[in-house]
Design a protein around this motif. Structure first.
Motif, PDB file in Angstrom:
ATOM      1  N   ALA A   1      10.591  -4.292  -6.444  1.00 27.93           N
ATOM      2  CA  ALA A   1       9.614  -4.895  -7.350  1.00 27.93           C
ATOM      3  C   ALA A   1      10.204  -5.271  -8.694  1.00 27.93           C
ATOM      4  CB  ALA A   1       8.437  -3.942  -7.557  1.00 27.93           C
ATOM      5  N   GLY A   2      11.319  -4.666  -9.057  1.00 33.46           N
ATOM      6  CA  GLY A   2      11.910  -4.960 -10.365  1.00 33.46           C
ATOM      7  C   GLY A   2      10.957  -4.631 -11.492  1.00 33.46           C
ATOM      8  N   PRO A   3      10.721  -5.587 -12.403  1.00 37.48           N
ATOM      9  CA  PRO A   3       9.820  -5.302 -13.524  1.00 37.48           C
ATOM     10  C   PRO A   3       8.331  -5.422 -13.188  1.00 37.48           C
ATOM     11  CG  PRO A   3      10.697  -7.517 -13.717  1.00 37.48           C
ATOM     12  CD  PRO A   3      11.372  -6.896 -12.528  1.00 37.48           C
ATOM     13  N   ALA A   4       8.003  -5.868 -11.978  1.00 39.04           N
ATOM     14  CA  ALA A   4       6.595  -6.028 -11.614  1.00 39.04           C
ATOM     15  C   ALA A   4       5.910  -4.662 -11.540  1.00 39.04           C
ATOM     16  CB  ALA A   4       6.468  -6.753 -10.281  1.00 39.04           C
ATOM     17  N   LYS A   5       4.624  -4.673 -11.767  1.00 37.51           N
ATOM     18  CA  LYS A   5       3.818  -3.452 -11.717  1.00 37.51           C
ATOM     19  C   LYS A   5       3.562  -3.059 -10.263  1.00 37.51           C
ATOM     20  CE  LYS A   5      -0.707  -1.850 -13.449  1.00 37.51           C
ATOM     21  NZ  LYS A   5      -1.896  -2.280 -14.243  1.00 37.51           N
ATOM     22  N   VAL A   6       3.696  -1.768  -9.975  1.00 35.70           N
ATOM     23  CA  VAL A   6       3.428  -1.246  -8.635  1.00 35.70           C
ATOM     24  C   VAL A   6       2.335  -0.186  -8.741  1.00 35.70           C
ATOM     25  CG1 VAL A   6       4.329  -0.009  -6.635  1.00 35.70           C
ATOM     26  CG2 VAL A   6       5.777  -1.675  -7.833  1.00 35.70           C
ATOM     27  N   THR A   7       1.238  -0.414  -8.047  1.00 31.84           N
ATOM     28  CA  THR A   7       0.121   0.530  -7.989  1.00 31.84           C
ATOM     29  C   THR A   7      -0.005   1.038  -6.568  1.00 31.84           C
ATOM     30  OG1 THR A   7      -1.053  -0.735  -9.696  1.00 31.84           O
ATOM     31  CG2 THR A   7      -2.355   0.835  -8.417  1.00 31.84           C
ATOM     32  N   VAL A   8      -0.240   2.331  -6.425  1.00 33.91           N
ATOM     33  CA  VAL A   8      -0.506   2.907  -5.106  1.00 33.91           C
ATOM     34  C   VAL A   8      -1.986   3.232  -5.028  1.00 33.91           C
ATOM     35  CG1 VAL A   8       0.039   4.730  -3.467  1.00 33.91           C
ATOM     36  CG2 VAL A   8       1.824   3.858  -4.973  1.00 33.91           C
ATOM     37  N   VAL A   9      -2.640   2.683  -4.007  1.00 36.17           N
ATOM     38  CA  VAL A   9      -4.073   2.902  -3.787  1.00 36.17           C
ATOM     39  C   VAL A   9      -4.237   3.586  -2.435  1.00 36.17           C
ATOM     40  CG1 VAL A   9      -6.342   1.827  -3.558  1.00 36.17           C
ATOM     41  CG2 VAL A   9      -4.636   0.821  -5.099  1.00 36.17           C
ATOM     42  N   GLY A  10      -4.958   4.690  -2.428  1.00 35.10           N
ATOM     43  CA  GLY A  10      -5.246   5.368  -1.170  1.00 35.10           C
ATOM     44  C   GLY A  10      -6.684   5.823  -1.139  1.00 35.10           C
ATOM     45  N   ASN A  11      -7.272   5.814   0.058  1.00 38.29           N
ATOM     46  CA  ASN A  11      -8.627   6.355   0.172  1.00 38.29           C
ATOM     47  C   ASN A  11      -8.621   7.516   1.152  1.00 38.29           C
ATOM     48  OD1 ASN A  11      -8.649   4.300   2.511  1.00 38.29           O
ATOM     49  ND2 ASN A  11     -10.576   5.387   2.828  1.00 38.29           N
ATOM     50  N   SER A  12      -9.315   8.578   0.791  1.00 35.18           N
ATOM     51  CA  SER A  12      -9.499   9.747   1.643  1.00 35.18           C
ATOM     52  C   SER A  12      -8.149  10.338   2.031  1.00 35.18           C
ATOM     53  CB  SER A  12     -10.346   9.358   2.860  1.00 35.18           C
ATOM     54  OG  SER A  12     -10.787  10.485   3.554  1.00 35.18           O
ATOM     55  N   ALA A  13      -7.835  10.415   3.340  1.00 39.20           N
ATOM     56  CA  ALA A  13      -6.549  10.943   3.755  1.00 39.20           C
ATOM     57  C   ALA A  13      -5.399  10.128   3.162  1.00 39.20           C
ATOM     58  CB  ALA A  13      -6.464  10.953   5.280  1.00 39.20           C
ATOM     59  N   GLY A  14      -5.594   8.816   3.063  1.00 40.69           N
ATOM     60  CA  GLY A  14      -4.555   7.975   2.474  1.00 40.69           C
ATOM     61  C   GLY A  14      -4.284   8.307   1.023  1.00 40.69           C
ATOM     62  N   ALA A  15      -5.309   8.763   0.299  1.00 36.45           N
ATOM     63  CA  ALA A  15      -5.112   9.187  -1.088  1.00 36.45           C
ATOM     64  C   ALA A  15      -4.303  10.479  -1.132  1.00 36.45           C
ATOM     65  CB  ALA A  15      -6.455   9.369  -1.782  1.00 36.45           C
ATOM     66  N   GLY A  16      -4.579  11.402  -0.190  1.00 41.23           N
ATOM     67  CA  GLY A  16      -3.770  12.607  -0.116  1.00 41.23           C
ATOM     68  C   GLY A  16      -2.325  12.289   0.205  1.00 41.23           C
ATOM     69  N   LEU A  17      -2.105  11.356   1.130  1.00 38.44           N
ATOM     70  CA  LEU A  17      -0.753  10.928   1.468  1.00 38.44           C
ATOM     71  C   LEU A  17      -0.063  10.289   0.275  1.00 38.44           C
ATOM     72  CD1 LEU A  17       1.545  10.397   3.459  1.00 38.44           C
ATOM     73  CD2 LEU A  17       0.250   8.417   4.313  1.00 38.44           C
ATOM     74  N   ALA A  18      -0.793   9.467  -0.479  1.00 36.23           N
ATOM     75  CA  ALA A  18      -0.226   8.830  -1.666  1.00 36.23           C
ATOM     76  C   ALA A  18       0.248   9.873  -2.672  1.00 36.23           C
ATOM     77  CB  ALA A  18      -1.265   7.907  -2.308  1.00 36.23           C
TER      78      ALA A  18
END
Length: 323
Positions: free
Chosen positions: A166-183
């Protein structure tokens, strides 16, 4: 934890502990109240009512696998499939071009036993189109075929590669429920190995503690229209595999919070997991991590993905945070 399947058919009070009514915490909308009633009429809570019900569901899915292909992305979104580390990984981008776009890694919910569903893809399409981001969607393998000891490090490695690319680009991690726990677990893994963190973690109704052992959760479970404690524990056990259910890969609430990315957490007081969100926010703040906890009165698990005024408001906040 399978609320997204129901969506396929179909304000915020920042509180330090539990919810408290205030002028900034209005009563739920009529649409939300009706949706809660609808959720109770559907069979999804029954699928989490016992360990046996979860085992039967997993066996059925093994015999009749569900497709993970994108559906419902909407106009103006292009999807590309690639393989990374042996996993299918989708990239979605605005049809108008992705030059200069920020990035989102989306990790879907489903209790680690259910595949990504159309409601998740609609949310991915909305993020791609309205926030003008490139979404990276790993199709991680499900329990019990693959367990946390493999899923967490490999997810973290995919995120590490995305952060590098990504270099200088912004990276956001979005997770819901189990995916949020994994994140959360993946970001703890990166931190422990000295790698860069994403710019922000957005955790929607996070599954942060698979033990579901808080005393008050028994009472909350009676009000939760979707989830039940025995099924969540069994799904967590299947995902844990040879690990203890309290291992931070499975229950990242038990991990360390220092030096993690800033967090935005959405939870509701009809979600039996909400006490864990409150604990998560408190522990992260105590470790010096900036946290926004949005705890909404009488909202169920995963309300941020639901077709209600509260869901639309939450999604608007999410889109602003990642743009």
């Amino acid at each position: 934890m399978s609320v997204a399947k129901m969506l396929s058919i179909g304000r915020l009070c920042e509180c330090p502990f539990a919810w408290a009514a205030s002028s900034n915490d209005p009563a739920p909308s009529l649409q939300s109240r009706l949706f809660n009633l609808l959720l109770r009429q559907l069979p999804y809570k029954q699928q989490l009512a016992s360990a046996e019900a979860v085992q039967a569901h997993v066996q059925k899915l093994a015999l009749e696998p569900v497709t993970f292909e994108p559906t419902g992305l909407g106009r103006g979104v292009e999807a590309t499939l690639t393989k990374m580390g042996g996993w299918p990984v989708y990239y979605t981008a605005p049809s108008s071009g992705h030059e200069g776009c920020n990035f989102v890694m989306f990790l879907h919910g489903g209790g680690y036993i259910n595949e990504i569903v159309p409601a998740h893809w609609r949310f991915v399409g909305q993020m791609t189109r309205k926030a003008g981001v490139v979404c990276v969607v790993p199709i991680y393998p499900l329990a019990p075929r693959v367990t946390a000891k493999d899923v967490v490090p490999r997810t973290a490695e995919l995120l590490r590669m995305l952060l590098e690319d990504a270099g200088p680009a912004k990276v956001t991690v979005v997770g819901n429920s189990a995916g949020a726990g994994l994140a959360l677990a993946a970001c703890q893994w990166l931190r422990d190995r000295g790698h860069r963190q994403p710019n922000r973690l957005i955790l929607i109704s996070p599954g942060a503690d698979a033990s579901v052992s808080r005393p008050e959760q028994t009472e909350i479970a009676a009000r939760d229209p979707i989830q039940d404690i025995p099924g969540i524990i069994e799904a967590g056990r299947l995902y844990a595999g040879e690990l203890d259910i309290g291992h931070p890969f499975v229950s990242p609430l038990n991990g360390a919070f220092r030096f993690l990315a800033p967090m935005t957490i959405f939870s509701g007081t009809r979600d039996l997991l909400y006490p864990n969100s409150v604990d998560l926010a408190a522990r992260a703040r105590a470790a010096g991590v900036p946290v926004e906890l949005h705890l909404w009165r009488d909202q169920p698990h995963n309300y941020a993905l639901m077709p209600t005024p509260e869901g639309r408001r939450a999604r608007a906040m999410i889109l602003r945070a990642m743009a």
